[in-house]
Design a protein around this motif. Structure first.
Motif, PDB file in Angstrom:
ATOM      1  N   UNK A 559      36.242  58.113   0.416  1.00 46.19           N
ATOM      2  CA  UNK A 559      36.650  57.036   1.332  1.00 46.19           C
ATOM      3  C   UNK A 559      36.026  57.315   2.695  1.00 46.19           C
ATOM      4  N   UNK A 560      35.102  56.481   3.106  1.00 46.52           N
ATOM      5  CA  UNK A 560      34.320  56.743   4.315  1.00 46.52           C
ATOM      6  C   UNK A 560      34.410  55.592   5.309  1.00 46.52           C
ATOM      7  N   UNK A 561      34.444  55.968   6.578  1.00 46.02           N
ATOM      8  CA  UNK A 561      34.285  55.015   7.662  1.00 46.02           C
ATOM      9  C   UNK A 561      32.797  54.896   7.981  1.00 46.02           C
ATOM     10  N   UNK A 562      32.358  53.804   8.618  1.00 48.36           N
ATOM     11  CA  UNK A 562      30.924  53.636   8.918  1.00 48.36           C
ATOM     12  C   UNK A 562      30.389  54.804   9.747  1.00 48.36           C
ATOM     13  N   UNK A 563      29.155  55.203   9.444  1.00 50.03           N
ATOM     14  CA  UNK A 563      28.495  56.294  10.177  1.00 50.03           C
ATOM     15  C   UNK A 563      27.132  55.815  10.658  1.00 50.03           C
ATOM     16  N   UNK A 590      34.078  52.108   1.128  1.00 52.00           N
ATOM     17  CA  UNK A 590      33.446  52.069   2.447  1.00 52.00           C
ATOM     18  C   UNK A 590      34.281  51.150   3.339  1.00 52.00           C
ATOM     19  N   UNK A 591      35.271  51.722   3.963  1.00 56.27           N
ATOM     20  CA  UNK A 591      36.204  50.950   4.772  1.00 56.27           C
ATOM     21  C   UNK A 591      35.502  50.365   5.996  1.00 56.27           C
ATOM     22  N   UNK A 592      35.767  49.094   6.244  1.00 59.14           N
ATOM     23  CA  UNK A 592      35.197  48.443   7.411  1.00 59.14           C
ATOM     24  C   UNK A 592      33.931  47.687   7.126  1.00 59.14           C
ATOM     25  N   UNK A 593      33.379  47.813   5.909  1.00 58.44           N
ATOM     26  CA  UNK A 593      32.183  47.065   5.536  1.00 58.44           C
ATOM     27  C   UNK A 593      32.572  45.960   4.578  1.00 58.44           C
ATOM     28  N   UNK A 594      32.071  44.738   4.797  1.00 55.57           N
ATOM     29  CA  UNK A 594      32.416  43.607   3.950  1.00 55.57           C
ATOM     30  C   UNK A 594      31.248  43.260   3.061  1.00 55.57           C
ATOM     31  N   UNK A 595      31.561  42.647   1.960  1.00 55.64           N
ATOM     32  CA  UNK A 595      30.536  42.262   0.991  1.00 55.64           C
ATOM     33  C   UNK A 595      29.656  41.151   1.575  1.00 55.64           C
ATOM     34  N   UNK A 596      28.340  41.360   1.690  1.00 55.20           N
ATOM     35  CA  UNK A 596      27.468  40.342   2.258  1.00 55.20           C
ATOM     36  C   UNK A 596      27.024  39.294   1.270  1.00 55.20           C
ATOM     37  N   UNK A 597      27.377  39.424  -0.025  1.00 58.45           N
ATOM     38  CA  UNK A 597      26.792  38.521  -1.021  1.00 58.45           C
ATOM     39  C   UNK A 597      27.855  37.936  -1.934  1.00 58.45           C
ATOM     40  N   UNK A 598      28.932  37.404  -1.362  1.00 55.02           N
ATOM     41  CA  UNK A 598      30.004  36.888  -2.195  1.00 55.02           C
ATOM     42  C   UNK A 598      29.807  35.436  -2.563  1.00 55.02           C
ATOM     43  N   UNK A 599      28.863  34.756  -1.908  1.00 55.64           N
ATOM     44  CA  UNK A 599      28.645  33.350  -2.245  1.00 55.64           C
ATOM     45  C   UNK A 599      27.854  33.244  -3.539  1.00 55.64           C
ATOM     46  N   UNK A 600      28.328  32.393  -4.459  1.00 54.00           N
ATOM     47  CA  UNK A 600      27.681  32.194  -5.750  1.00 54.00           C
ATOM     48  C   UNK A 600      26.962  30.856  -5.721  1.00 54.00           C
ATOM     49  N   UNK A 601      25.656  30.898  -5.674  1.00 54.45           N
ATOM     50  CA  UNK A 601      24.885  29.684  -5.474  1.00 54.45           C
ATOM     51  C   UNK A 601      24.771  28.882  -6.765  1.00 54.45           C
ATOM     52  N   UNK A 602      25.047  27.608  -6.662  1.00 51.58           N
ATOM     53  CA  UNK A 602      24.728  26.687  -7.755  1.00 51.58           C
ATOM     54  C   UNK A 602      25.715  26.639  -8.890  1.00 51.58           C
ATOM     55  N   UNK A 603      26.876  27.350  -8.836  1.00 50.13           N
ATOM     56  CA  UNK A 603      27.817  27.320  -9.944  1.00 50.13           C
ATOM     57  C   UNK A 603      28.621  26.027  -9.927  1.00 50.13           C
ATOM     58  N   UNK A 604      28.658  25.324 -11.074  1.00 47.80           N
ATOM     59  CA  UNK A 604      29.419  24.086 -11.181  1.00 47.80           C
ATOM     60  C   UNK A 604      30.256  24.145 -12.445  1.00 47.80           C
ATOM     61  N   UNK A 605      31.135  23.145 -12.604  1.00 49.85           N
ATOM     62  CA  UNK A 605      32.021  23.137 -13.752  1.00 49.85           C
ATOM     63  C   UNK A 605      31.325  22.708 -15.022  1.00 49.85           C
ATOM     64  N   UNK A 606      32.104  22.713 -16.150  1.00 52.48           N
ATOM     65  CA  UNK A 606      31.557  22.371 -17.454  1.00 52.48           C
ATOM     66  C   UNK A 606      31.532  20.879 -17.699  1.00 52.48           C
ATOM     67  N   UNK A 607      32.056  20.096 -16.772  1.00 45.11           N
ATOM     68  CA  UNK A 607      31.991  18.651 -16.894  1.00 45.11           C
ATOM     69  C   UNK A 607      32.129  18.083 -15.493  1.00 45.11           C
ATOM     70  N   UNK A 608      31.774  16.816 -15.326  1.00 38.48           N
ATOM     71  CA  UNK A 608      31.872  16.234 -13.998  1.00 38.48           C
ATOM     72  C   UNK A 608      33.316  16.281 -13.491  1.00 38.48           C
ATOM     73  N   UNK A 609      34.286  16.103 -14.395  1.00 35.42           N
ATOM     74  CA  UNK A 609      35.685  16.180 -13.986  1.00 35.42           C
ATOM     75  C   UNK A 609      36.061  17.584 -13.545  1.00 35.42           C
ATOM     76  N   UNK A 610      35.468  18.577 -14.231  1.00 35.45           N
ATOM     77  CA  UNK A 610      35.837  19.961 -13.934  1.00 35.45           C
ATOM     78  C   UNK A 610      35.009  20.551 -12.808  1.00 35.45           C
ATOM     79  N   UNK A 611      33.939  19.861 -12.390  1.00 29.44           N
ATOM     80  CA  UNK A 611      33.030  20.441 -11.412  1.00 29.44           C
ATOM     81  C   UNK A 611      33.731  20.771 -10.112  1.00 29.44           C
ATOM     82  N   UNK A 612      34.571  19.833  -9.642  1.00 31.22           N
ATOM     83  CA  UNK A 612      35.256  20.080  -8.384  1.00 31.22           C
ATOM     84  C   UNK A 612      36.166  21.299  -8.495  1.00 31.22           C
TER      85      UNK A 612
END
Length: 919
Positions: A559-563, A590-612
């Protein structure tokens, strides 16, 4: 449902969809007089050799008399079952009761084109189940010596087959009661068939997308695009009657125009068009379908009915169904490279197998694995889970060399007993992580058509723990654990070392580890990461290597703080190097560091109704992930929250302990008489109709329990004081006097029981006093009972649950269970270690083992009683309730003071002694 035949009531509950040896499906049902023409067509289509093998002579056609005999049965003394594919009969099995009412002669006839698919074995299993239901215990058969395939069906079934040769015919006979060997054979065949059926879905040789579209953003467009761009290694066909060209390739108007065979069809057509497309798939010989079309869950009972019809239609034509409302399937094996899903790109290859149900949850699960860079082997979104389920996937994963760990998110469960059996077997070699809501089993999501449970919510969790499942609450927790089991060796014990560059943080992490059940062997809180890269990393390496050589340290939490000047990647490389060299897991926070890549590009639902909904789930995943996960560095599981790292490691430690622990054999107590109990129950239930619940009188209950070596301390009711004295003389002095009112009979404080009465005069005085004190409660009746040795009061309970089947519970009688709900629950069958843990699971169980200087009770006696009750309940679903309250446990045994036994006509359990698909 077919019309009722004149001879007997058509046993609709014998109908079943089955998976054949090669992974195909078929429908099994009782024969009916209307099958006469189909039976004749089946017979005429057979070769001369097959006809000779069945009838010992050649018959070009069956006579009208023979057809009448073969198709008109009474479903009791004469039974015939058929297996059909596409409505055509492919196999027939039958039995006829002989002069001995417990014996029947059995015979089979399998279509030439379908021999070798395991049809004979399936027919034998289902005929045996029907025969046992009708009181038959033995099968006999006559087979020509050259009919080796049929001889193998009998010899490989797991029964003890006796044979002799006479007049050119091999005569066989065997008892059809299930044995350990016959159950093992059935489960092995079931495993091979179901694993093969999923293999056909996840590794098809060719794929067609029905409903492929030119319109960007539609489901059909994206599915086709993702399959092509994912690099699928087989032919891909686009089906759309209104387009000549799609995605740069020729499109076909309908499936029948495709020049080659299609093994897997992806269906993305409007809701109302699905039945027609499924029929075309069956006619084209498709092995399986993925239904991305949604809408079934939104159409109420009509939608559920259409969903059932979809599954019936597909199975009858030999196909498995994924969906409806499925997000799709993924297989990262380079020989397949299949991305038939709404994910924009093929996932990173790895060893984690994933299963989810609804599309929204599938999006979240897939996104979480992608964000953390956890490689997957296969992914399947079951949508409404109308057919293919998590049980099927576990059958496949058990044999899949590409899969090293599995994760399932469950919203409902259709066959928990089978799940427990499969998970227990799979978890012996591969970690099984399950996330589920606390309401699973109690409520059903839209579109899910399975039973619900009436058992305590803890019972399902207990069943999973028995099976070695790593149970988590959320998708994030599932991935926390998956990061460890998919990249690290299992820890060999609970000892951990904590490394940190902050003494305060190190202490907090150590406290958290202790609370999670880990043993903190060492805290290294002087890690200096500010000394510069050239000095800090070598120092970290030396200290970590030294710590990992300590035998009592089985894992390390860093468990590390930023160095300044040090990146996660550089530190992670050192951690990975040390972990690999020592063969011990290392996890980093790594306490104090956040995930820079949590956005998932282009993921949609299995149908137009489910997309939202899917997009919303992905967004929620992104928002909720902040502060919980980091991109793993160099194969080391990394977290931004030390608590998440410790919790995940603790779960893996518990699993590792379960793996190496001797589970013992499934408990079979001596002196049990299941056949005698079965006969008793048949006699007791003969006058009982419908769902009526009957409480057994003390004598009947004692007789039934005695069949399993369970003895209740005798008691006798009475009307007069003279009757009480006479009863006490028979039972032997001293005696206890108690009311028969269940709410009062063990309440000393309310005057419901008086103990250690030594003689007749004392008994008469106590009767008079007790009757007077109980007048306020309605003057309940009284009984006398032999005195039992003093001990701790415990209670056992066993019920028949509509979803889980038998559930047994144990606790310490009184406030512990009545006010604090301090019960332990288990779902049979139980191994020796399961029974051991069962007695020790309640929080108050410490009172059984020398609490505050008191002598410990005879735990072996409680375990023996638990084992006998478990076998009784597992073997006899007709027993709706058994309650022992109290059971006095002392240093020299355990005595049951009161037993309440209730029986009813049993419903079909979810996991029966015959192979059949859910639904």
């Amino acid at each position: 449902m077919v019309d009722q035949p004149a001879d007997g009531v058509y046993p609709e509950h014998w109908e079943a969809d089955v998976v054949l040896r090669d992974g195909g499906t078929a429908h099994l049902r009782p024969i009916h007089p209307a099958d006469s023409d189909a039976v004749q067509a089946f017979h005429v289509g057979q070769s001369q050799k097959s006809i000779y093998m069945r009838f010992f002579a050649f018959k070009s056609k069956l006579s009208a008399k023979e057809l009448k005999r073969f198709t008109e049965v009474d479903y009791k003394d004469r039974v015939a079952l058929v297996i059909t594919i596409g409505g055509e009969i492919m196999g027939i099995g039958r039995y006829d009761r002989l002069d001995d009412p417990e014996e029947a002669e059995v015979a089979f006839n399998i279509a030439d084109a379908h021999q070798g698919r395991g049809i004979g074995s399936i027919l034998l299993e289902h005929l045996a189940a029907a025969a046992r239901e009708n009181g038959i215990r033995k099968f006999s058969a006559e087979v020509l010596p050259e009919n080796r395939k049929m001889l193998m069906v009998f010899s490989d079934a797991g029964y003890d087959v006796k044979r002799h040769f006479d007049d050119g015919v091999v005569s066989l006979e065997f008892n059809i009661d299930p044995t350990d060997k016959s159950r093992a054979v059935m489960e092995s065949r079931e495993h091979r068939a179901e694993a093969r059926s999923i293999q056909e879905l996840l590794a098809p040789s060719s794929v067609a997308v029905i409903g492929a579209s030119r319109k960007w953003g539609t489901v059909g467009y994206q599915l086709l695009e993702h399959i092509i761009e994912g690099g699928f290694t087989g032919p891909v066909y686009a089906i759309n009657p209104e387009a000549l060209e799609l995605a740069g390739m020729l499109s076909f108007a309908k499936l029948s125009e495709v020049p080659g065979p299609v093994k897997l069809a992806i269906i993305a057509v409007p809701y109302d068009e699905v039945p027609k497309v499924v029929q075309e798939c069956g006619e084209a010989g498709v092995k399986g379908i993925v239904v991305a079309t949604a809408g079934y869950a939104d159409d109420g009972e009509r939608g559920l009915a259409r969903q059932r019809e979809l599954v019936r239609q597909a199975r009858a034509n030999g196909m498995r169904v994924i969906g409806p409302a499925s997000l799709g399937i993924v297989n990262t094996n380079p020989a397949v490279s299949l991305n038939a899903s709404m994910a924009p790109s093929l996932a990173r290859r790895g060893g984690l197998g994933l299963f989810s149900q609804s599309a929204a949850i599938g999006v979240s699960l897939y996104a979480a694995s992608s964000r953390r860079r956890v490689g997957i082997s296969t992914f399947l979104s079951a949508g409404n889970r109308a057919d293919v389920s998590g049980n099927d996937m576990m059958q496949f994963w058990e044999d899949d060399a590409d899969t090293t760990a599995v994760g399932l998110y469950l919203e409902s469960i259709g066959n928990p007993r089978k799940f427990s059996r499969l998970a227990r077997r799979l978890a012996r070699t591969k970690p099984v992580i399950v996330a589920k809501s606390d309401a699973m089993g109690l409520n059903l999501p839209p579109g899910h058509a399975v039973r619900t449970t009436q058992a305590p919510p803890e019972a399902l969790d207990a069943m999973m723990r028995q099976a070695g499942v790593i149970r988590v609450e959320t998708i994030e927790e599932l991935m926390d654990v998956a990061q460890i089991v998919s990249s690290q060796p299992l820890p060999k014990g609970p000892g951990v070392a904590v490394f940190s560059n902050s003494s305060a943080l190190g202490k907090v992490v150590a406290d958290r580890a202790t609370a999670a059940g880990l043993g903190v062997e060492r805290i290294v809180a002087d890690v200096d990461l500010d000394a510069g890269m050239s000095r800090a990393l070598p120092a970290l390496r030396r200290s970590l290597q030294e710590t990992l050589t300590v035998d009592s340290v089985h894992a390390v939490v860093v468990a590390l703080l930023p160095a300044r000047g040090l990146t996660v990647e550089k530190i992670g490389a050192v951690l990975a190097e040390c972990s690999a060299a020592a063969g011990k897991p290392v996890v980093a926070a790594f306490t104090g560091l956040l995930d820079p890549s949590i956005y998932v590009e282009g993921m949609v639902g299995a149908s137009e109704d489910a997309a939202a909904g899917a997009a919303g789930a992905a967004a929620a995943e992104s928002a909720g992930a902040e502060g919980t996960a980091l991109e793993p560095a160099a194969g080391v599981p990394c977290y931004s929250n030390p608590g998440a790292a410790v919790a995940a490691l603790a779960a893996v430690v518990r699993y590792a302990h379960w793996v190496v622990r001797d589970q013992g054999l499934f408990v079979e107590p001596e002196g049990c008489d299941p056949e005698g109990a079965h006969e008793d129950l048949e006699e007791l239930l003969r006058p009982v109709g419908g769902e009526q619940l009957v409480r057994l009188d003390p004598a009947s209950a004692a007789k039934l329990l005695g069949r399993y070596g369970i003895r209740v301390l005798p008691s006798e009711g009475f009307e007069t004081e003279d009757d009480a004295v006479a009863a006490a003389e028979r039972l032997g002095w001293p005696v206890a006097l108690k009311t028969t009112d269940p709410a009062l009979r063990h309440r000393l404080d309310l005057g419901g029981v008086r103990l250690d009465i030594q003689d007749a005069d004392s008994l008469r005085r106590n009767i008079s006093q007790m009757r007077k004190s109980l007048q306020r409660y309605g003057s309940p009746s009284l009984e006398v009972q032999s005195m039992a040795p003093v001990g701790q009061a415990c209670t056992f309970r066993a019920i028949e649950d509509p979803l889980l089947g038998p559930v047994v519970s144990f606790g310490l009688a009184g406030d512990a269970v009545n006010l604090l709900d301090d019960w332990a629950h288990r779902v049979p069958p139980l191994s020796g270690s399961d029974v051991h843990d069962f007695i020790r699971a309640p929080r108050a169980s410490r009172k059984l083992f020398g609490y505050q200087g008191l002598p410990a009770v005879d735990a072996a006696a409680l375990e023996d009683l638990a084992a006998r009750l478990t076998r009784l309940k597992d073997n006899h679903p007709e027993i709706a309730l058994v309650e022992f309250n109290p059971v006095l446990a002392g240093p020299d045994g355990a005595v049951i003071l009161a037993a309440d036994v209730r029986i009813a006509n049993a419903a079909q359990r979810t996991d029966t002694a015959r192979r059949a698909m859910r639904g």
